[in-house]
Design an enzyme around this catalytic site. Structure first.
Site, mmCIF file in Angstrom:
data_model
loop_
_atom_site.group_PDB
_atom_site.id
_atom_site.type_symbol
_atom_site.label_atom_id
_atom_site.label_comp_id
_atom_site.label_asym_id
_atom_site.label_seq_id
_atom_site.Cartn_x
_atom_site.Cartn_y
_atom_site.Cartn_z
ATOM 1 N N GLY A 12 0.775 -1.234 0.000
ATOM 2 C CA GLY A 12 0.000 0.000 0.000
ATOM 3 C C GLY A 12 0.805 1.283 0.000
ATOM 4 N N ASN A 14 1.577 2.976 -2.620
ATOM 5 C CA ASN A 14 0.895 3.888 -3.558
ATOM 6 C C ASN A 14 -0.373 4.459 -2.935
ATOM 7 O OD1 ASN A 14 2.237 4.151 -6.301
ATOM 8 N ND2 ASN A 14 2.406 1.949 -5.914
ATOM 9 N N ARG A 66 -14.817 -15.419 -11.270
ATOM 10 C CA ARG A 66 -14.271 -14.061 -11.179
ATOM 11 C C ARG A 66 -15.355 -12.990 -11.330
ATOM 12 N NH1 ARG A 66 -9.250 -11.560 -10.999
ATOM 13 N NH2 ARG A 66 -8.905 -13.356 -9.690
ATOM 14 N N MET A 91 -3.486 -6.731 -7.508
ATOM 15 C CA MET A 91 -2.896 -7.804 -8.304
ATOM 16 C C MET A 91 -3.936 -8.728 -8.966
ATOM 17 S SD MET A 91 0.180 -7.016 -8.192
ATOM 18 C CE MET A 91 1.367 -6.098 -7.212
ATOM 19 N N ILE A 93 -6.542 -9.168 -12.289
ATOM 20 C CA ILE A 93 -6.947 -8.629 -13.591
ATOM 21 C C ILE A 93 -8.464 -8.632 -13.633
ATOM 22 C CG2 ILE A 93 -6.939 -9.071 -16.073
ATOM 23 C CD1 ILE A 93 -4.030 -10.118 -15.623
ATOM 24 N N ASN A 108 -4.882 2.561 -13.226
ATOM 25 C CA ASN A 108 -3.937 1.608 -12.639
ATOM 26 C C ASN A 108 -2.536 2.205 -12.710
ATOM 27 O OD1 ASN A 108 -2.930 -1.040 -11.783
ATOM 28 N ND2 ASN A 108 -2.184 -1.272 -13.880
ATOM 29 N N HIS A 110 1.380 1.054 -13.092
ATOM 30 C CA HIS A 110 2.179 -0.105 -13.486
ATOM 31 C C HIS A 110 3.668 0.273 -13.429
ATOM 32 C CE1 HIS A 110 3.107 -3.896 -15.413
ATOM 33 N NE2 HIS A 110 3.971 -3.228 -16.144
ATOM 34 N N ASP A 151 -3.013 -3.893 -19.070
ATOM 35 C CA ASP A 151 -2.047 -2.782 -19.182
ATOM 36 C C ASP A 151 -2.122 -2.093 -20.539
ATOM 37 O OD1 ASP A 151 -1.065 -3.317 -16.576
ATOM 38 O OD2 ASP A 151 0.335 -4.801 -17.365
ATOM 39 N N GLU A 181 6.323 6.199 -9.373
ATOM 40 C CA GLU A 181 4.936 5.844 -9.035
ATOM 41 C C GLU A 181 4.294 6.826 -8.061
ATOM 42 O OE1 GLU A 181 4.120 1.637 -8.270
ATOM 43 O OE2 GLU A 181 6.132 1.186 -8.970
HETATM 44 C C1 GAR Z 1 3.798 -1.261 -7.210
HETATM 45 O O1 GAR Z 1 5.103 -1.251 -7.711
HETATM 46 C C2 GAR Z 1 2.794 -1.279 -8.345
HETATM 47 O O2 GAR Z 1 3.170 -0.513 -9.438
HETATM 48 C C3 GAR Z 1 2.795 -2.743 -8.719
HETATM 49 O O3 GAR Z 1 2.888 -3.425 -7.487
HETATM 50 C C4 GAR Z 1 3.517 -2.598 -6.510
HETATM 51 C C5 GAR Z 1 2.581 -2.439 -5.336
HETATM 52 O O4 GAR Z 1 3.153 -1.704 -4.297
HETATM 53 N N1 GAR Z 1 1.629 -3.070 -9.463
HETATM 54 C C6 GAR Z 1 1.607 -3.953 -10.448
HETATM 55 O O5 GAR Z 1 2.583 -4.612 -10.777
HETATM 56 C C7 GAR Z 1 0.267 -4.104 -11.165
HETATM 57 N N2 GAR Z 1 0.458 -4.720 -12.447
HETATM 58 P P1 GAR Z 1 2.273 -1.009 -3.160
HETATM 59 O O6 GAR Z 1 1.288 -2.031 -2.626
HETATM 60 O O7 GAR Z 1 3.295 -0.649 -2.109
HETATM 61 O O8 GAR Z 1 1.599 0.208 -3.733
#
Ligand code: GAR
Length: 207
Positions: A12, A14, A66, A91, A93, A108, A110, A151, A181
């Protein structure tokens, strides 16, 4: 004021960047009204609780179908008046059920410069492992709208990060988060909350 729902799966950081940006005014006209995790025990949930944001857990693995998971996500978001969904380290899709309910209202982050190192199988640390294995000299992060192509939705913002000889996947992951990010995700959310962008023929333009 746009109501924002954040989808998370892990640490978390981000989400934290978004919380901080709302607090210090880098995001205006937006409010995080709910944080939903598809995993129990995700540290992101703690961050939300500490910020006083209501949380919800829907364990994706417990759903055989899903679409049922997505239906419950949509129901939760609608019940909370969510108008913009942010996938922040989420994580899963997502498919038609969520996408049709929130068309062009899901973004999103990436951890690469799309279209490099993206699509099925490219998530989290794997992205950085692939970038180092390929020997690219520049990587970065992308914030994009989510559509039916993994993506593959319209790109909102990108920021590059140089790769160093001394990088490991873990070191690179951390630098991409810090330098890219955590900068572009809040910026993209602010642009949307203030109606500064629009999508024309799959391209994001200034509104
Ligand atoms: C981040 O680097 C994000 O960009 C990536 O997972 C990490 C999560 O970190 N997301 C993906 O790869 C999605 N395809 P966080 O939980 O600390 O934000």
């Amino acid at each position: 004021m746009l109501n924002i729902g954040v989808l998370v799966s892990g640490g978390g950081t981000n989400l934290q960047a978004l919380i901080d940006a709302v607090d210090d005014g880098r995001i205006t006209n937006g409010k995080i009204v709910t944080v939903l995790s598809n995993r129990e025990g995700a540290y992101a949930l703690k961050r939300a609780e500490q910020a006083g944001i209501p949380t919800k857990i829907l364990v994706s693995k417990q759903y055989a179908d899903r679409a049922d998971f997505e239906r419950d996500v949509v129901a939760h978001m609608k019940a909370n008046g969510v108008e913009l969904i942010v996938m922040a380290g989420f994580m899963c899709i997502m498919g038609e059920t969520l996408l049709s309910a929130y068309q062009n209202k899901i973004i999103n982050v990436h951890p690469s410069l799309i279209p490099s190192f993206c699509g099925d199988g490219y998530y989290g640390l794997h992205v950085h492992e692939a970038a180092l294995a390929r020997g690219v000299k520049v990587t970065g992060a992308t914030v994009h709208f989510v559509n039916e192509i993994t993506d593959g939705g319209p790109i909102i913002l990108q920021k590059s990060v140089d790769i160093l000889d001394s990088d490991t996947p873990e070191i690179l992951q951390k630098r991409v988060m810090e330098e890219a990010e955590w900068v572009i995700l809040p910026k993209a959310v602010d642009l949307i909350c203030n109606n500064k962008i629009k999508i024309i023929d799959n391209i994001v333009r200034e509104a």
